[in-house]
Design a protein around this motif. Structure first.
Motif, PDB file in Angstrom:
ATOM      1  N   TYR A   2       0.808  -1.219   0.000  1.00  0.00           N
ATOM      2  CA  TYR A   2       0.000   0.000   0.000  1.00  0.00           C
ATOM      3  C   TYR A   2       0.843   1.273   0.000  1.00  0.00           C
ATOM      4  O   TYR A   2       0.371   2.323  -0.460  1.00  0.00           O
ATOM      5  CB  TYR A   2      -0.960  -0.009   1.195  1.00  0.00           C
ATOM      6  CG  TYR A   2      -2.141  -0.928   0.998  1.00  0.00           C
ATOM      7  CD1 TYR A   2      -3.274  -0.498   0.328  1.00  0.00           C
ATOM      8  CD2 TYR A   2      -2.123  -2.243   1.468  1.00  0.00           C
ATOM      9  CE1 TYR A   2      -4.364  -1.340   0.136  1.00  0.00           C
ATOM     10  CE2 TYR A   2      -3.208  -3.095   1.283  1.00  0.00           C
ATOM     11  CZ  TYR A   2      -4.320  -2.637   0.608  1.00  0.00           C
ATOM     12  OH  TYR A   2      -5.396  -3.474   0.405  1.00  0.00           O
ATOM     13  N   ARG A   3       2.071   1.205   0.485  1.00  0.00           N
ATOM     14  CA  ARG A   3       2.907   2.401   0.487  1.00  0.00           C
ATOM     15  C   ARG A   3       3.246   2.859  -0.922  1.00  0.00           C
ATOM     16  O   ARG A   3       3.625   4.015  -1.130  1.00  0.00           O
ATOM     17  CB  ARG A   3       4.197   2.163   1.263  1.00  0.00           C
ATOM     18  CG  ARG A   3       5.128   1.130   0.638  1.00  0.00           C
ATOM     19  CD  ARG A   3       6.526   1.203   1.204  1.00  0.00           C
ATOM     20  NE  ARG A   3       7.284   2.305   0.621  1.00  0.00           N
ATOM     21  CZ  ARG A   3       8.537   2.603   0.954  1.00  0.00           C
ATOM     22  NH1 ARG A   3       9.154   1.897   1.888  1.00  0.00           N
ATOM     23  NH2 ARG A   3       9.172   3.611   0.369  1.00  0.00           N
ATOM     24  N   THR A   4       3.098   1.969  -1.907  1.00  0.00           N
ATOM     25  CA  THR A   4       3.387   2.317  -3.300  1.00  0.00           C
ATOM     26  C   THR A   4       2.641   3.569  -3.720  1.00  0.00           C
ATOM     27  O   THR A   4       3.183   4.438  -4.419  1.00  0.00           O
ATOM     28  CB  THR A   4       3.002   1.149  -4.231  1.00  0.00           C
ATOM     29  OG1 THR A   4       3.735  -0.007  -3.860  1.00  0.00           O
ATOM     30  CG2 THR A   4       3.288   1.487  -5.683  1.00  0.00           C
ATOM     31  N   VAL A  19      -3.773  11.491   0.689  1.00  0.00           N
ATOM     32  CA  VAL A  19      -4.911  11.558   1.600  1.00  0.00           C
ATOM     33  C   VAL A  19      -4.972  10.234   2.358  1.00  0.00           C
ATOM     34  O   VAL A  19      -5.173   9.174   1.766  1.00  0.00           O
ATOM     35  CB  VAL A  19      -6.219  11.801   0.816  1.00  0.00           C
ATOM     36  CG1 VAL A  19      -7.419  11.736   1.755  1.00  0.00           C
ATOM     37  CG2 VAL A  19      -6.167  13.147   0.100  1.00  0.00           C
ATOM     38  N   LEU A  20      -4.789  10.291   3.677  1.00  0.00           N
ATOM     39  CA  LEU A  20      -4.619   9.085   4.480  1.00  0.00           C
ATOM     40  C   LEU A  20      -5.561   9.069   5.677  1.00  0.00           C
ATOM     41  O   LEU A  20      -5.856  10.116   6.265  1.00  0.00           O
ATOM     42  CB  LEU A  20      -3.165   8.993   4.975  1.00  0.00           C
ATOM     43  CG  LEU A  20      -2.067   9.048   3.908  1.00  0.00           C
ATOM     44  CD1 LEU A  20      -0.692   9.088   4.573  1.00  0.00           C
ATOM     45  CD2 LEU A  20      -2.181   7.852   2.969  1.00  0.00           C
ATOM     46  N   ASP A  21      -5.984   7.863   6.058  1.00  0.00           N
ATOM     47  CA  ASP A  21      -6.844   7.658   7.221  1.00  0.00           C
ATOM     48  C   ASP A  21      -5.991   7.715   8.484  1.00  0.00           C
ATOM     49  O   ASP A  21      -5.140   6.852   8.714  1.00  0.00           O
ATOM     50  CB  ASP A  21      -7.541   6.300   7.097  1.00  0.00           C
ATOM     51  CG  ASP A  21      -8.504   6.023   8.230  1.00  0.00           C
ATOM     52  OD1 ASP A  21      -8.564   6.814   9.187  1.00  0.00           O
ATOM     53  OD2 ASP A  21      -9.200   4.992   8.171  1.00  0.00           O
ATOM     54  N   MET A  29      -1.130   3.590   7.751  1.00  0.00           N
ATOM     55  CA  MET A  29      -1.147   4.841   6.977  1.00  0.00           C
ATOM     56  C   MET A  29      -0.422   5.960   7.708  1.00  0.00           C
ATOM     57  O   MET A  29       0.225   6.804   7.085  1.00  0.00           O
ATOM     58  CB  MET A  29      -2.588   5.240   6.670  1.00  0.00           C
ATOM     59  CG  MET A  29      -3.305   4.301   5.724  1.00  0.00           C
ATOM     60  SD  MET A  29      -4.828   5.059   5.105  1.00  0.00           S
ATOM     61  CE  MET A  29      -5.822   3.582   4.818  1.00  0.00           C
ATOM     62  N   ARG A  30      -0.533   5.974   9.013  1.00  0.00           N
ATOM     63  CA  ARG A  30       0.183   7.005   9.777  1.00  0.00           C
ATOM     64  C   ARG A  30       1.682   6.904   9.525  1.00  0.00           C
ATOM     65  O   ARG A  30       2.374   7.914   9.373  1.00  0.00           O
ATOM     66  CB  ARG A  30      -0.112   6.870  11.266  1.00  0.00           C
ATOM     67  CG  ARG A  30      -1.546   7.212  11.649  1.00  0.00           C
ATOM     68  CD  ARG A  30      -1.661   7.505  13.133  1.00  0.00           C
ATOM     69  NE  ARG A  30      -1.373   6.348  13.974  1.00  0.00           N
ATOM     70  CZ  ARG A  30      -2.305   5.529  14.450  1.00  0.00           C
ATOM     71  NH1 ARG A  30      -3.583   5.725  14.153  1.00  0.00           N
ATOM     72  NH2 ARG A  30      -1.968   4.515  15.217  1.00  0.00           N
ATOM     73  N   ASP A  31       2.191   5.670   9.446  1.00  0.00           N
ATOM     74  CA  ASP A  31       3.620   5.475   9.206  1.00  0.00           C
ATOM     75  C   ASP A  31       4.012   5.847   7.775  1.00  0.00           C
ATOM     76  O   ASP A  31       5.176   6.166   7.510  1.00  0.00           O
ATOM     77  CB  ASP A  31       4.003   4.014   9.475  1.00  0.00           C
ATOM     78  CG  ASP A  31       3.906   3.650  10.946  1.00  0.00           C
ATOM     79  OD1 ASP A  31       3.889   4.574  11.778  1.00  0.00           O
ATOM     80  OD2 ASP A  31       3.837   2.443  11.259  1.00  0.00           O
ATOM     81  N   MET A  32       3.050   5.778   6.839  1.00  0.00           N
ATOM     82  CA  MET A  32       3.356   6.090   5.437  1.00  0.00           C
ATOM     83  C   MET A  32       3.527   7.580   5.184  1.00  0.00           C
ATOM     84  O   MET A  32       4.128   7.974   4.182  1.00  0.00           O
ATOM     85  CB  MET A  32       2.222   5.579   4.530  1.00  0.00           C
ATOM     86  CG  MET A  32       2.109   4.073   4.451  1.00  0.00           C
ATOM     87  SD  MET A  32       0.661   3.618   3.453  1.00  0.00           S
ATOM     88  CE  MET A  32       0.529   1.867   3.858  1.00  0.00           C
TER      89      MET A  32
END
Length: 295
Positions: free
Chosen positions: A176-178, A190-192, A198-201
């Motif tokens: 997903y980090r792609t 735009v992240l949840d 997602m926080r780490d991304m």
């Protein structure tokens, strides 16, 4: 097209010199300009390319990449409809079909490379919303190299990737980090904020990050705003847009089309629209008018 003229002086209007158009060629050659029988060669090819792609212009249409285990299609369709209201000729590829503005041109599963490629080949479009599933990413890759906005709606920790020998959280994160990795330097992810992956991304994004959440008191939301970051949240029964110490109410939750989108999906769609610099009144009007009737 190439227009063949008969004139005495090309710098003067045709009427002043009894000039005339001989023919219009759909596929004109450049050889006569590059290697004329008489006169100075002219770099016509360079002039054509500079006209189509002016120096320092981005040369890209806005691509909104959407990925999620379950909510991707709903968010992608909302974003596409908001872009259409913003007078953008918008293509949409998602799990529910392939769309050109309000017209469905292909039904069924289109969250894949082939459908995305068809959108990017269409010269009539000036924006594209492309949903890509994690499985499609693993099996086919992406049809584009970078995107203006990437929206990650949700990550299912139990999604089955056993076909690719993927089972750990770290491997799931790498998939997903792609989408965050390909955001342009002037783009936005735009992240949840409620998803720890997602926080780490966020730190991987070359551009800006907008967090969304139904809980505005999450530490990541508060810390992000403390650094003048943007967030979209649900507060006191309304969708609220915040940056730094400034907040404004966009629309009451009760006014959302609840039978079509969830609150979380609406927050993600609003964040994407904000990332695309849409007018807030237009976003609000779009949410009121949203009918999800592209099919």
């Amino acid at each position: 097209a190439g227009i063949d003229l008969v004139v005495t002086d090309i710098s003067r209007p045709l009427d002043d010199q009894r000039g005339a158009i001989v023919e219009v060629n759909a596929g004109p050659g450049l050889l006569m300009h590059l290697k004329p029988a008489d006169g100075t060669p002219r770099p016509v090819g360079r002039a054509i390319v500079d006209h189509l792609f002016p120096p320092h212009a981005p040369g890209r249409i806005p691509i909104v990449a959407v990925c999620g285990s379950k909510a991707g299609s709903a968010v992608a369709r909302l974003i596409a409809e908001l872009l259409q209201l913003d007078n953008q000729r918008t293509g949409l590829a998602c799990r529910e079909g392939l769309y050109l503005d309000q017209r469905q041109v292909e039904p069924g599963e289109c969250a894949n490379w082939a459908a995305a490629h068809k959108l990017l080949l269409n010269p009539a479009l000036n924006a594209a919303v492309i949903e890509t599933t994690a499985l499609s990413l693993l099996s086919e890759g992406l049809a584009y190299d970078r995107c203006q906005v990437a929206v990650l709606t949700d990550i299912d920790p139990h999604e089955d990737f056993s076909e690719y020998a993927i089972s750990s959280t770290a491997q799931r994160y790498s998939i997903y980090r792609t989408f965050v990795d390909i955001v342009l330097a002037d783009g936005i992810a735009v992240l949840d904020a409620g998803d720890p992956l997602m926080r780490d991304m966020a730190e991987l994004c070359d551009g800006e990050v907008i967090f969304f959440s139904t809980d505005p008191t999450l530490p990541i939301m508060l810390n992000h705003r403390a650094q003048n970051g943007r967030t979209v949240s649900m507060e006191n029964g309304a969708v609220v847009l915040s940056q730094g110490n400034d907040s404004s109410t966009l629309i009451e939750i009760a006014e959302l089309p609840a039978h079509l989108i969830t609150v979380t999906q609406a927050l993600a769609g609003v964040a994407a629209a904000w990332a695309l610099n849409m007018d807030r009144e237009l976003i609000c009007a779009g949410l009121h008018a949203y009918t999800n009737n592209q099919g």
